[in-house]
Design a protein around this motif. Structure first.
Motif, PDB file in Angstrom:
ATOM      1  N   VAL A  84     107.152  23.341 146.885  1.00 34.64           N
ATOM      2  CA  VAL A  84     107.919  23.060 148.101  1.00 34.64           C
ATOM      3  C   VAL A  84     108.458  24.327 148.745  1.00 34.64           C
ATOM      4  O   VAL A  84     109.181  24.260 149.733  1.00 34.64           O
ATOM      5  N   SER A  85     108.112  25.489 148.191  1.00 38.76           N
ATOM      6  CA  SER A  85     108.619  26.737 148.758  1.00 38.76           C
ATOM      7  C   SER A  85     107.983  27.001 150.116  1.00 38.76           C
ATOM      8  O   SER A  85     106.806  26.729 150.337  1.00 38.76           O
ATOM      9  N   GLN A  92     108.889  35.502 148.237  1.00 32.90           N
ATOM     10  CA  GLN A  92     109.485  36.044 147.016  1.00 32.90           C
ATOM     11  C   GLN A  92     108.641  35.710 145.792  1.00 32.90           C
ATOM     12  O   GLN A  92     108.479  36.536 144.885  1.00 32.90           O
ATOM     13  N   LEU A  93     108.100  34.488 145.749  1.00 34.62           N
ATOM     14  CA  LEU A  93     107.235  34.112 144.632  1.00 34.62           C
ATOM     15  C   LEU A  93     106.001  35.004 144.577  1.00 34.62           C
ATOM     16  O   LEU A  93     105.576  35.439 143.504  1.00 34.62           O
ATOM     17  N   HIS A 166      98.535  25.238 143.721  1.00 35.31           N
ATOM     18  CA  HIS A 166      97.489  24.671 144.580  1.00 35.31           C
ATOM     19  C   HIS A 166      98.024  24.390 145.972  1.00 35.31           C
ATOM     20  O   HIS A 166      97.404  24.729 146.976  1.00 35.31           O
ATOM     21  N   THR A 167      99.212  23.781 146.054  1.00 35.61           N
ATOM     22  CA  THR A 167      99.797  23.434 147.354  1.00 35.61           C
ATOM     23  C   THR A 167     100.034  24.678 148.190  1.00 35.61           C
ATOM     24  O   THR A 167      99.746  24.711 149.396  1.00 35.61           O
ATOM     25  N   GLN A 168     100.579  25.714 147.560  1.00 38.03           N
ATOM     26  CA  GLN A 168     100.853  26.950 148.289  1.00 38.03           C
ATOM     27  C   GLN A 168      99.565  27.595 148.788  1.00 38.03           C
ATOM     28  O   GLN A 168      99.475  28.057 149.922  1.00 38.03           O
ATOM     29  N   ARG A 169      98.541  27.595 147.954  1.00 39.11           N
ATOM     30  CA  ARG A 169      97.257  28.188 148.353  1.00 39.11           C
ATOM     31  C   ARG A 169      96.673  27.470 149.567  1.00 39.11           C
ATOM     32  O   ARG A 169      96.175  28.096 150.502  1.00 39.11           O
ATOM     33  N   VAL A 170      96.717  26.140 149.539  1.00 41.50           N
ATOM     34  CA  VAL A 170      96.171  25.367 150.659  1.00 41.50           C
ATOM     35  C   VAL A 170      96.920  25.692 151.948  1.00 41.50           C
ATOM     36  O   VAL A 170      96.317  25.871 153.006  1.00 41.50           O
ATOM     37  N   ALA A 242     111.517  27.529 157.442  1.00 41.92           N
ATOM     38  CA  ALA A 242     110.735  26.572 156.652  1.00 41.92           C
ATOM     39  C   ALA A 242     109.892  25.749 157.602  1.00 41.92           C
ATOM     40  O   ALA A 242     110.272  24.676 158.049  1.00 41.92           O
ATOM     41  N   THR A 243     108.736  26.271 157.979  1.00 42.41           N
ATOM     42  CA  THR A 243     107.887  25.595 158.932  1.00 42.41           C
ATOM     43  C   THR A 243     107.070  24.524 158.258  1.00 42.41           C
ATOM     44  O   THR A 243     106.687  24.664 157.103  1.00 42.41           O
ATOM     45  N   PRO A 244     106.762  23.417 158.956  1.00 45.62           N
ATOM     46  CA  PRO A 244     105.931  22.378 158.362  1.00 45.62           C
ATOM     47  C   PRO A 244     104.510  22.865 158.217  1.00 45.62           C
ATOM     48  O   PRO A 244     104.083  23.826 158.874  1.00 45.62           O
TER      49      PRO A 244
END
Length: 249
Positions: A84-85, A92-93, A166-170, A242-244
């Motif tokens: 959810v980042s 930062q991650l 996975h979510t972040q990569r997508v 925090a953009t959608p």
């Protein structure tokens, strides 16, 4: 402090102090609630929370046990936070990933077997322009996981998996336009290079260094790759908001 939080802290203290050992069964609910001076409802809430953290595990029809407390399993609770980042937090991650991953790749250089190197080659060969974004992301994850797992440290493997989910990569691949020009590079030279194509070239550079058993070169290629991902994140997802997610391709 809320009563439930107090209950969580008290159970954690029992584990830390050795009163409850990894793999041991918790006392009956009434007994434990009385021992801790808590209501049974507060104790239940605490047990649910600690179960979600992988500190406790419930066995149907048998009771609740302290888990094995393996660090890599406890760390998996961080995956949702990474998923959810957005914006600055996601950046930062990736900064932490840039600190860890090149060193992991360097360690892997001397440990990857010929079979694992062949598997990495097969992963790269499947990364064609014809596959979907989802398929590309799955192969990307498999590529990095194979390298990290070869080090033989499940804590490191879990941390690296969490730092780029996975979510972040997508989101990064879908949210970025063709790769922006590098410093000093004419804009026209980069217009045809998509993030996928660039990532594939960087994966190839990492693989070549691994095959050559050159730890320094492999670490450098990995650092370049993660830095490029940070650049794509900055280009596609503003770091101060925090953009959608953008619409799927």
């Amino acid at each position: 402090m809320a009563v439930t939080d107090q209950a969580i802290d008290r159970i954690k203290e029992m584990i830390v102090h050795g009163t409850l050992q990894p793999g041991t069964r918790l006392p009956p609910e009434a007994e434990l609630a009385d021992q801790l001076g808590l209501s049974r409802s507060s104790l239940r809430e605490a047990v649910r929370a600690l179960t979600a953290m992988r500190i406790l595990v419930t066995k149907q029809g048998d009771g609740t046990y302290v888990s094995g407390l393996e660090p890599h399993l406890l760390l998996e609770a961080m995956t949702f936070a990474a998923d959810v980042s957005h914006g600055h937090t996601a950046g930062q991650l990736l900064q932490v990933r840039r600190l860890l991953e090149p060193q992991a790749v360097a360690l892997a250089t001397g440990r990857l077997t010929d079979r694992q190197l062949a598997d990495l080659r097969d992963i790269l060969d499947r990364c064609t322009d014809e596959i979907s974004i989802e398929e590309f992301i799955e192969l990307d994850i498999e590529f990095h996981r194979t390298i990290a797992d070869s080090v033989g440290n499940p804590v490191l493997s879990t941390l690296l998996g969490i730092l780029s989910t996975h979510t972040q990569r997508v989101r990064i691949v879908r949210g970025t336009l063709p790769q922006p020009p590098q410093c000093g590079q004419p804009a026209a030279a980069a217009t045809g290079a998509t993030t996928r194509q660039q990532a594939h070239r960087e994966h190839e550079a990492i693989w070549r260094a691994l095959v050559a058993r050159d730890a320094g070169l492999a670490a450098s290629a990995s650092a370049v790759h993660v830095a490029a991902v940070e650049d794509w994140l900055a280009a596609g997802l503003p770091l101060d908001s925090a953009t959608p997610d953008p619409a799927p391709c």
